[in-house]
Design a protein around this motif. Structure first.
Motif, PDB file in Angstrom:
ATOM      1  N   GLN A   1       0.954  -1.362   0.106  1.00  0.00           N
ATOM      2  CA  GLN A   1      -0.039  -0.085  -0.139  1.00  0.00           C
ATOM      3  C   GLN A   1       0.759   1.187   0.048  1.00  0.00           C
ATOM      4  O   GLN A   1       0.673   2.217   0.802  1.00  0.00           O
ATOM      5  CB  GLN A   1      -0.948  -0.171   1.237  1.00  0.00           C
ATOM      6  CG  GLN A   1      -1.772  -1.085   1.283  1.00  0.00           C
ATOM      7  CD  GLN A   1      -2.780  -1.258   2.675  1.00  0.00           C
ATOM      8  OE1 GLN A   1      -2.978  -0.136   3.141  1.00  0.00           O
ATOM      9  NE2 GLN A   1      -3.347  -2.452   2.706  1.00  0.00           N
ATOM     10  N   ALA A   2       1.820   1.487  -0.946  1.00  0.00           N
ATOM     11  CA  ALA A   2       2.554   2.339  -0.976  1.00  0.00           C
ATOM     12  C   ALA A   2       2.628   3.166  -2.257  1.00  0.00           C
ATOM     13  O   ALA A   2       3.408   4.389  -2.221  1.00  0.00           O
ATOM     14  CB  ALA A   2       4.395   1.830  -0.851  1.00  0.00           C
TER      15      ALA A   2
ATOM     16  N   THR B   1      -2.169  12.178   2.892  1.00  0.00           N
ATOM     17  CA  THR B   1      -3.451  12.228   3.183  1.00  0.00           C
ATOM     18  C   THR B   1      -4.436  11.983   1.952  1.00  0.00           C
ATOM     19  O   THR B   1      -4.010  12.853   0.943  1.00  0.00           O
ATOM     20  CB  THR B   1      -3.968  13.527   3.984  1.00  0.00           C
ATOM     21  OG1 THR B   1      -3.217  13.683   5.271  1.00  0.00           O
ATOM     22  CG2 THR B   1      -5.239  13.559   4.443  1.00  0.00           C
ATOM     23  N   GLU B   2      -5.371  11.195   2.004  1.00  0.00           N
ATOM     24  CA  GLU B   2      -6.371  11.140   0.741  1.00  0.00           C
ATOM     25  C   GLU B   2      -7.869  11.207   1.410  1.00  0.00           C
ATOM     26  O   GLU B   2      -8.223  10.737   2.376  1.00  0.00           O
ATOM     27  CB  GLU B   2      -6.144   9.580   0.494  1.00  0.00           C
ATOM     28  CG  GLU B   2      -4.912   9.165   0.010  1.00  0.00           C
ATOM     29  CD  GLU B   2      -4.839   7.715  -0.589  1.00  0.00           C
ATOM     30  OE1 GLU B   2      -5.351   7.682  -1.629  1.00  0.00           O
ATOM     31  OE2 GLU B   2      -4.033   7.044  -0.048  1.00  0.00           O
ATOM     32  N   ILE B   3      -8.582  12.128   0.486  1.00  0.00           N
ATOM     33  CA  ILE B   3      -9.807  11.936   0.534  1.00  0.00           C
ATOM     34  C   ILE B   3     -10.594  10.977  -0.127  1.00  0.00           C
ATOM     35  O   ILE B   3     -10.382  10.833  -1.471  1.00  0.00           O
ATOM     36  CB  ILE B   3     -10.338  13.478   0.174  1.00  0.00           C
ATOM     37  CG1 ILE B   3      -9.587  14.472   0.738  1.00  0.00           C
ATOM     38  CG2 ILE B   3     -11.864  13.557   0.495  1.00  0.00           C
ATOM     39  CD1 ILE B   3      -9.769  14.695   2.299  1.00  0.00           C
TER      40      ILE B   3
ATOM     41  N   THR C   1      -1.784   3.448   5.480  1.00  0.00           N
ATOM     42  CA  THR C   1      -0.230   3.989   5.206  1.00  0.00           C
ATOM     43  C   THR C   1      -0.474   5.378   5.161  1.00  0.00           C
ATOM     44  O   THR C   1       0.529   6.012   5.542  1.00  0.00           O
ATOM     45  CB  THR C   1       0.357   3.237   4.120  1.00  0.00           C
ATOM     46  OG1 THR C   1      -0.599   3.475   2.938  1.00  0.00           O
ATOM     47  CG2 THR C   1       0.555   1.752   4.272  1.00  0.00           C
ATOM     48  N   THR C   2      -1.397   5.927   4.739  1.00  0.00           N
ATOM     49  CA  THR C   2      -1.764   7.444   4.618  1.00  0.00           C
ATOM     50  C   THR C   2      -3.050   7.676   5.512  1.00  0.00           C
ATOM     51  O   THR C   2      -3.792   6.757   5.996  1.00  0.00           O
ATOM     52  CB  THR C   2      -1.906   7.749   3.287  1.00  0.00           C
ATOM     53  OG1 THR C   2      -3.262   7.131   2.820  1.00  0.00           O
ATOM     54  CG2 THR C   2      -0.941   7.293   1.954  1.00  0.00           C
TER      55      THR C   2
ATOM     56  N   ALA D   1       6.125   1.211   7.247  1.00  0.00           N
ATOM     57  CA  ALA D   1       5.392   1.858   8.389  1.00  0.00           C
ATOM     58  C   ALA D   1       3.991   2.062   7.956  1.00  0.00           C
ATOM     59  O   ALA D   1       3.532   2.454   6.843  1.00  0.00           O
ATOM     60  CB  ALA D   1       5.969   3.144   8.750  1.00  0.00           C
ATOM     61  N   ARG D   2       3.079   1.897   8.805  1.00  0.00           N
ATOM     62  CA  ARG D   2       1.567   2.222   8.785  1.00  0.00           C
ATOM     63  C   ARG D   2       1.181   3.024   9.851  1.00  0.00           C
ATOM     64  O   ARG D   2       0.500   2.648  10.823  1.00  0.00           O
ATOM     65  CB  ARG D   2       0.985   0.757   8.624  1.00  0.00           C
ATOM     66  CG  ARG D   2       1.289  -0.169   7.627  1.00  0.00           C
ATOM     67  CD  ARG D   2       0.621  -1.578   7.861  1.00  0.00           C
ATOM     68  NE  ARG D   2      -0.554  -1.457   7.416  1.00  0.00           N
ATOM     69  CZ  ARG D   2      -1.291  -1.717   6.206  1.00  0.00           C
ATOM     70  NH1 ARG D   2      -0.266  -2.063   5.182  1.00  0.00           N
ATOM     71  NH2 ARG D   2      -2.444  -1.684   5.905  1.00  0.00           N
TER      72      ARG D   2
END
Length: 533
Positions: free
Chosen positions: A73-74, A83-85, A135-136, A500-501
């Motif tokens: 998931q990178a 950051t994701e909407i 992850t994000t 990292a998560r």
């Protein structure tokens, strides 16, 4: 003693101000100082000659189920996105009942990453994402398609009580922390929704102070009418309006960006709280079924397949498509390229290359795989650059978690912005591009403490080489993104993903108010100028 010191970089604070050469000190999950001679740190990273910026905030993604899919998931981290909407274009995977889950999985299965789509509340969805440790950072809109399909199935007309149920489900999602409401009015079942329906739901979002993000009903021949419809909803309800992936599609509409932007600014100057987002590409991507008229999808995918098997029905649909219903008139068969389809032999080919009468070929491909996805070459570069340069526009990738090649924006939107829009075309300077990729969206969605690099903000940070950042291979990974921190935790170090998560679920706060909707003309009823035909 600071935990981390980024030493000697060109620091962009995310506001559009000129950069300063400075150190950035981080303790735990916060930026604690920006300047020189900041004292000792447990770890020092020399970033001389590199840009240090806030982590990018992607205004428009379809990564809803990515955190539940496992794996690295990178993809976003490699672009500098922290950051994701999610939940855009009316498509969220909550709230759903069993039947609605089946309908949405049938049409939008390409967005699921293989994660089973089942019944869940919106609060349950947010809890699942949080437990999966993304992850994000993730902030989620609630999709109109989920609300409508749960309350009304795939029928065109609303059943008695269905709209009240949709409003109640939306309120529950907003109580749980949804960022607002989204719609996809070109996609089923959003394409069946009348403007009054959207206004009723937008009014719920407005009472919570949340946003309404819309994929307009048309982005081509009827773009002006579609935009006027969205503005009318905002005017009638006072909701904050976000126009998703602003664009002008179809060869005969090229050169239309000035009119689009003029309409946005006229509404903004008249007091409508609106903005938009865009991506730096002349091609888009969508589900293949969106090329068909909305009526084709009434009743769900089983009914759709039956309809497309009937030659007479196909011709009726052709007439409706030629009249402008669906995306057909904006699509050149030579520019419609299959990305994902149940028949691997057609993947990577255009409708023209598959051969035969393009309409008949389209109908056959949809019948064989109602969830197929395509890449559409539809925009002109001058329009794209003009839209990206406008002060009302932030950056949203419209990325999807494609298992196949997918659109280049999935892996490279933000590096492409910096490489092509900034370096190659000079349509934006670097401070402005970073502002559009950070604070513009953070402010729009109420992300307090993010989108800026200053003492007290969350240590979401992107460090990149301004001369090397690029996405040279559309199917590969970007270059030049060297370090990414999420809440102070290194997620990318020296260009390598750490595993990292440290992402968090960002839940909007606040209860509904008793404030009446703000309207430029409070005494005048809403007059909607467009809708389903």
């Amino acid at each position: 003693m600071h935990d981390l010191l980024l030493r000697g970089g060109n620091v962009h604070d995310g506001t559009g101000a000129p950069p300063v050469t400075a150190d950035v000190a981080i303790a735990a999950d916060r930026v604690v100082a920006v300047g020189r001679d900041l004292g000792p740190a447990r770890r020092i990273v020399d970033v001389d000659g590199l840009v240090v910026a806030p982590g990018f905030v992607d205004a428009h993604t379809h990564s809803d189920l990515v955190p539940l899919a496992g794996g690295e998931q990178a993809t976003k981290l490699r672009q500098g996105v922290t950051t994701e909407i999610v939940g855009n274009c009316g498509v969220s995977f909550a709230p759903l009942d069993e039947a609605a889950a089946g309908h949405l999985a049938g049409i939008y299965g390409d967005l699921t990453c293989g994660v089973p789509v089942g019944p869940r509340t919106f609060a349950g969805y947010l809890d699942e994402v949080e437990a999966a440790r993304p992850t994000t950072n993730v902030m989620a809109l609630v999709g109109h398609a989920a609300l409508r399909t749960t309350a009304n199935g795939m029928d065109e007309e609303l059943a008695p009580g269905a709209l009240d149920q949709m409003c109640a489900l939306l309120a529950e999602a907003l109580d749980a922390g949804a960022a607002g409401l989204s719609s996809g009015l070109v996609y089923p079942p959003g394409s069946h929704a009348a403007p009054d329906e959207m206004a009723a739901l937008a009014a719920v979002a407005q009472r919570y102070g949340r946003i309404y993000a819309t994929h307009l009903r048309d982005e081509g021949d009827r773009l002006p009418r579609a935009l006027d419809e969205a503005i009318a909803v905002a005017e009638a309800t006072g909701v904050r309006l976000q126009v998703s992936h602003c664009k002008v599609t179809g060869r005969r509409n090229h050169g239309g960006a000035p009119d689009l932007l003029a309409r946005l600014h006229a509404a903004h100057e008249a007091g409508i709280d609106l903005a938009g987002d865009a991506y730096p590409y002349t091609s888009g991507a969508t589900v293949l079924v969106a090329l068909l008229p909305p009526a084709a999808t009434a009743g769900g995918t089983d009914r759709l397949v039956e309809l497309l098997a009937d030659p007479c029905a196909r011709e009726r649909l052709r007439a409706a498509a030629d009249a402008g219903q669906g995306l057909w008139t904006a699509a050149d068969p030579a520019g419609v390229r299959l990305m994902q389809h149940a028949d691997p032999g057609v993947c990577g080919r255009t409708l023209a290359e598959v051969g035969g009468d393009p309409w008949t070929t389209l109908c056959g491909l949809v019948a064989a795989d109602p969830g197929a996805t395509v890449l559409l070459e539809a925009m002109a570069l001058p329009d794209v650059l003009a839209i990206l340069a406008d002060p009302l526009i932030g950056i949203g990738s419209d990325s999807t978690p494609s298992a196949g090649p997918g659109h280049p924006r999935n892996r490279g939107c933000f590096p492409e912005l910096l490489a092509t829009v900034v370096r190659t075309h000079g349509a934006l300077d670097l401070p402005t591009a970073i502002r559009k990729a950070t604070s513009v969206t953070a402010d729009r969605f109420g992300l307090t403490g993010r989108g800026r690099l200053e003492p007290g903000t969350v240590a979401d940070v992107c460090v990149f080489d301004p001369e090397r950042v690029a996405h040279p291979d559309p199917l590969g990974e970007p270059t030049g993104i060297l370090h990414v921190l999420v809440a102070g935790v290194p997620a990318v170090e020296d260009g390598q993903v750490t595993g990292a998560r440290a992402g968090r679920v960002l839940r909007a706060q606040g209860r509904p108010t008793d404030h009446s909707p703000r309207s430029r003309r409070p005494d005048a009823p809403a007059r909607f100028v467009a809708g389903p035909e």
